[in-house]
Design a protein around this motif. Structure first.
Motif, short mmCIF file in Angstrom:
data_model
loop_
_atom_site.label_atom_id
_atom_site.label_comp_id
_atom_site.label_asym_id
_atom_site.label_seq_id
_atom_site.Cartn_x
_atom_site.Cartn_y
_atom_site.Cartn_z
N SER A 68 0.82 -1.21 0.00
CA SER A 68 0.00 0.00 0.00
C SER A 68 0.85 1.26 0.00
CB SER A 68 -0.93 0.02 1.21
OG SER A 68 -0.19 0.14 2.41
N ILE A 87 -9.27 -7.57 -5.02
CA ILE A 87 -8.32 -6.46 -5.18
C ILE A 87 -8.38 -5.68 -3.88
CG2 ILE A 87 -7.79 -4.35 -6.42
CD1 ILE A 87 -8.98 -5.64 -8.92
N THR A 91 -5.18 -0.45 -2.81
CA THR A 91 -4.79 0.00 -4.15
C THR A 91 -5.30 1.41 -4.41
OG1 THR A 91 -6.71 -1.07 -5.17
CG2 THR A 91 -4.66 -2.34 -5.11
N TRP A 94 -2.69 4.01 -4.56
CA TRP A 94 -1.88 4.10 -5.77
C TRP A 94 -2.52 5.13 -6.71
CZ3 TRP A 94 -1.65 -1.90 -6.74
CH2 TRP A 94 -0.90 -2.51 -5.72
N LEU A 97 -1.69 5.32 -10.49
CA LEU A 97 -1.85 4.10 -11.26
C LEU A 97 -2.62 4.31 -12.54
CD1 LEU A 97 -1.10 1.09 -10.86
CD2 LEU A 97 -3.42 0.74 -10.04
N LEU A 100 -3.57 -1.73 -14.12
CA LEU A 100 -3.53 -2.81 -13.14
C LEU A 100 -4.00 -4.07 -13.84
CD1 LEU A 100 -3.21 -3.95 -10.28
CD2 LEU A 100 -5.54 -3.21 -9.81
#
Length: 100
Positions: A68, A87, A91, A94, A97, A100
């Motif tokens: 994380s 998931i 996340t 992030w 991002l 993924l």
């Protein structure tokens, strides 16, 4: 860049002390090997990773909570593994991002 893609690596990823000895890999690519076991909590979190590729290995278990802290991630690839579970909500940390 820490790129050991398709190098026929076997075994498990190093634990807490070993991963932190790698200095500034913007990208870690361990895809298309024969690495098994779980992804260790390790010191991956102390690295400013942008790309984290573990595809095509025999990883199992869930993603460790310590991932994380990888707030610079842009691209994470975990396809072709045996990673289980949902998931993780972390996340959401992030924020950069794109894939993924």
């Amino acid at each position: 860049m820490f790129d050991i893609k398709a190098a026929n690596l076997t075994g498990v990823l190093p634990g807490e002390s070993s991963a932190g000895s790698v200095t500034y890999p913007g990208c870690t690519d361990l895809s298309r090997n024969y690495i098994n076991g779980s992804i260790p909590a390790a010191n991956w979190t102390s690295l400013p990773l942008k790309n984290f590729f573990l595809s095509g290995n025999n990883f199992s278990g869930e993603l460790p909570e310590t991932l994380s802290n990888l707030k610079n991630l842009i691209d994470v690839r975990l396809d072709g593994t045996e990673i289980s579970g949902k998931i993780p909500s972390f996340t959401g940390n992030w924020t950069k991002l794109e894939r993924l």
